[in-house]
Design a protein around this motif. Structure first.
Motif, mmCIF file in Angstrom:
data_model
loop_
_atom_site.group_PDB
_atom_site.id
_atom_site.type_symbol
_atom_site.label_atom_id
_atom_site.label_comp_id
_atom_site.label_asym_id
_atom_site.label_seq_id
_atom_site.Cartn_x
_atom_site.Cartn_y
_atom_site.Cartn_z
ATOM 1 N N GLY A 298 0.803 -1.119 0.068
ATOM 2 C CA GLY A 298 -0.090 0.003 -0.172
ATOM 3 C C GLY A 298 0.810 1.242 -0.042
ATOM 4 O O GLY A 298 0.286 2.190 0.079
ATOM 5 N N PHE A 299 2.041 1.006 -0.174
ATOM 6 C CA PHE A 299 3.064 2.422 -0.191
ATOM 7 C C PHE A 299 3.152 2.873 -1.554
ATOM 8 O O PHE A 299 3.668 4.033 -1.540
ATOM 9 C CB PHE A 299 4.285 2.014 0.429
ATOM 10 C CG PHE A 299 4.467 1.802 1.656
ATOM 11 C CD1 PHE A 299 3.588 2.496 2.854
ATOM 12 C CD2 PHE A 299 4.668 0.571 2.120
ATOM 13 C CE1 PHE A 299 3.817 2.028 3.860
ATOM 14 C CE2 PHE A 299 4.633 -0.120 3.542
ATOM 15 C CZ PHE A 299 4.330 0.810 4.317
ATOM 16 N N PHE A 300 2.713 2.241 -2.784
ATOM 17 C CA PHE A 300 2.815 2.589 -4.132
ATOM 18 C C PHE A 300 1.624 2.446 -4.959
ATOM 19 O O PHE A 300 1.297 1.334 -4.833
ATOM 20 C CB PHE A 300 4.086 2.349 -4.759
ATOM 21 C CG PHE A 300 4.611 3.009 -6.023
ATOM 22 C CD1 PHE A 300 5.646 3.952 -5.791
ATOM 23 C CD2 PHE A 300 4.332 2.615 -7.145
ATOM 24 C CE1 PHE A 300 6.015 4.718 -6.721
ATOM 25 C CE2 PHE A 300 4.665 3.266 -8.336
ATOM 26 C CZ PHE A 300 5.627 4.300 -7.802
ATOM 27 N N ARG A 301 1.202 3.255 -5.538
ATOM 28 C CA ARG A 301 -0.201 3.034 -6.130
ATOM 29 C C ARG A 301 0.234 2.218 -7.457
ATOM 30 O O ARG A 301 0.974 2.280 -8.202
ATOM 31 C CB ARG A 301 -0.537 4.482 -6.873
ATOM 32 C CG ARG A 301 -0.947 5.373 -5.848
ATOM 33 C CD ARG A 301 -1.510 6.686 -6.638
ATOM 34 N NE ARG A 301 -2.690 6.500 -7.500
ATOM 35 C CZ ARG A 301 -3.836 7.032 -7.305
ATOM 36 N NH1 ARG A 301 -3.941 8.039 -6.279
ATOM 37 N NH2 ARG A 301 -4.780 6.798 -8.056
ATOM 38 N N GLU A 302 -0.952 1.147 -7.530
ATOM 39 C CA GLU A 302 -0.845 0.273 -8.514
ATOM 40 C C GLU A 302 -0.794 0.757 -9.840
ATOM 41 O O GLU A 302 -0.191 0.298 -10.603
ATOM 42 C CB GLU A 302 -1.810 -0.854 -8.271
ATOM 43 C CG GLU A 302 -1.630 -2.181 -9.155
ATOM 44 C CD GLU A 302 -2.831 -3.222 -8.777
ATOM 45 O OE1 GLU A 302 -2.198 -4.382 -8.677
ATOM 46 O OE2 GLU A 302 -3.987 -2.732 -8.660
ATOM 47 N N ASP A 303 -1.873 1.732 -10.064
ATOM 48 C CA ASP A 303 -1.958 2.126 -11.227
ATOM 49 C C ASP A 303 -0.849 3.092 -11.647
ATOM 50 O O ASP A 303 -0.608 2.908 -13.042
ATOM 51 C CB ASP A 303 -3.257 2.984 -11.313
ATOM 52 C CG ASP A 303 -3.570 3.951 -10.095
ATOM 53 O OD1 ASP A 303 -2.454 4.130 -9.246
ATOM 54 O OD2 ASP A 303 -4.568 4.528 -10.004
ATOM 55 N N LEU A 304 -0.113 3.830 -10.823
ATOM 56 C CA LEU A 304 1.028 4.254 -11.060
ATOM 57 C C LEU A 304 2.302 3.347 -11.586
ATOM 58 O O LEU A 304 3.018 3.618 -12.541
ATOM 59 C CB LEU A 304 1.362 5.513 -10.131
ATOM 60 C CG LEU A 304 2.817 5.989 -10.275
ATOM 61 C CD1 LEU A 304 2.822 7.061 -11.547
ATOM 62 C CD2 LEU A 304 3.337 6.841 -9.098
#
Length: 473
Positions: A298-304
């Motif tokens: 949850g620390f980095f956006r999956e879509d990004l």
């Protein structure tokens, strides 16, 4: 002095009288001229690629001037095309200029006007060729600059860079700290069509969140305390070029959404602004972190992550490309050497220690170790004592034994006189050294060449010259 290069002009017209008149004018002006009444014959001449300028009638049977123009743009885009046209075909001539013709002349035309237009066209061709040559030289200069290596692992990286570099695809470079991610990013820019525009970079982990946002997207006057003027961000400044985001995995969550918007919409909004600004930027990102793990946590956006991971390049750590270590050592020795200082070399036992060390800091750590050794060494040879303690003390994982001396071994019980074993010439010294290296690596020529800091071909030549007994043969 060399004779000046004379421009070569092909004149195509089905009017033989006009063809002769134009030919005489151009010859008198000092040009090399070839004439052709039949456009089909002209097509064959053009494909030979021997001309600097094409002067062609627009309306001809068989093939028109437009057809020849299209052929030129396919075979030699730098070839200058000037069209000759009657009043009735002016509209067609204007359309031809949109297709890439340099200019057109309406019949009948004064001789001086013809010469002026030709001179301008040839000047433009010369400028284009100079620019293309300069760009080629710059590309050659910066292409994989300082990316040193000959191992299969790094050659695979080079292959992928050559594939994706000329595109506009977003690239995600993965690798441990010190593996050369920034050098690869720069190489991607230099072999891309954007290499004549700006290449900008920023470390996403080096700035506080508010400062990083302002650096990337810019700000309006009064947006925050100290914002006394409107300021462009890096996305605007890099318009038409490339922006390199190093350590993108450390981008704060609030900025990840804004990065995603840039990738999706190709537009940004300055801090404190209300207007959206279109940008055309190629994005290259790099990280030493596992973005998939950060996404799951949850620390980095999956879509990004998916937007960034259009094309990924994984750089191998130095411990996985050990055969490149001698090449890198020689490169850094040359790079760090003072201008007028004598050449410094690494003793075989030093190269062995460097080869067997695991290099957690990768190439950056190796460069620092070489620089430290250069400072400490007292003559033209780097010794083990000149290396950092952690390199010397690490247990050798690969047990690669390079020769520790350059002289033949002496008997412990009855050591011969030193003079009796000392090679009489430098060539004999080199021969003995190569023989010992080959023996120490079991005849593996690639590894021996790497330890010696020479190419395999050079090693083969020396083996043949001295009839060295090669255990691998």
């Amino acid at each position: 002095m060399n004779d000046p290069i004379v421009a070569r002009i092909l004149v195509v017209d089905d009017d033989s009288d006009l063809l002769g008149l134009v030919s005489r004018q151009l010859l008198a002006a000092g040009y090399q001229v070839e004439t052709c009444e039949h456009p089909l014959e002209a097509e064959q001449l053009i494909t030979r690629g021997e001309f600097d300028l094409l002067l062609t009638d627009l309306e001809m049977p068989g093939l028109s001037g437009i057809d020849l123009l299209r052929l030129v743009k396919e075979t030699d885009p730098s070839l200058v095309v000037i069209l000759l046209t009657g009043h009735a075909s002016i509209d067609t001539a204007v359309e031809a200029m949109k297709l890439g013709a340099f200019d057109y002349l309406r019949k009948p035309f004064p001789p001086q006007e013809l010469l002026v237009v030709i001179e301008k066209g040839l000047s433009q061709r010369s400028l284009l060729q100079e620019n293309r040559l300069l760009r080629s030289e710059l590309r050659e200069k910066y292409h994989f600059r300082n990316v040193i290596g000959n191992s299969p692992a790094i050659h695979e990286v080079f292959r992928l860079v050559e594939k994706v570099g000329p595109t506009s695809s977003t690239v995600l470079i993965l690798g441990e700290s010190g593996t050369g991610k920034e050098l690869i990013a720069r190489a991607l820019h230099e072999i891309s069509p954007r290499n004549h525009r700006r290449y900008l970079k920023i470390n996403c982990s080096a700035l506080a969140e508010s400062l990083l946002e302002s650096e990337l997207f810019g700000h309006e006057r009064g947006a925050f305390t100290g914002a006394v003027t409107t300021r462009q961000g890096l996305f605007e400044a890099a318009h038409g070029g490339t922006l390199f985001l190093d350590e993108v995995g450390d981008t704060p969550p609030s900025l990840q959404a804004k990065l995603l918007r840039v990738l999706q919409e190709s537009e940004i909004r300055r801090v404190g602004g209300i207007e959206d600004i279109k940008v055309n930027v190629r994005l290259i990102a790099a990280t030493n972190r596992n973005l998939k793990d950060l996404t799951r946590q949850g620390f980095f956006r999956e879509d990004l992550f998916f937007r960034l991971n259009v094309f990924s390049l994984s750089l191998p750590p130095l411990r996985e490309r050990r055969d490149d270590i001698p090449l890198l050592v020689h490169h850094f020795l040359d790079k760090k050497k003072e201008a007028d200082a004598p050449r410094v070399q690494a003793a075989p036992e030093v190269m062995e220690s460097l080869y067997n060390y695991d290099w957690p800091g990768n190439i950056r750590e190796l460069e620092n170790a070489v620089e430290r050794a250069l400072v400490l060494c007292e003559n033209s040879w780097i010794k083990l004592a000149d290396l950092p303690d952690d390199i010397r003390s690490q247990s050798r994982r690969h047990h690669l034994m390079a020769p520790s001396i350059l002289l033949p071994p002496q008997s412990e019980t009855d050591p011969p006189d030193r003079e009796s074993v000392l090679p009489q010439t430098l060539a004999e010294l080199e021969k003995e050294h190569i023989r010992q290296v080959l023996e120490s690596v079991g005849g593996q020529r690639a590894r021996a060449a790497a330890l010696l800091g020479i190419t395999r071909r050079t090693l083969y030549d020396k083996i043949k010259r001295w009839n060295l007994e090669d255990p691998a043969s």
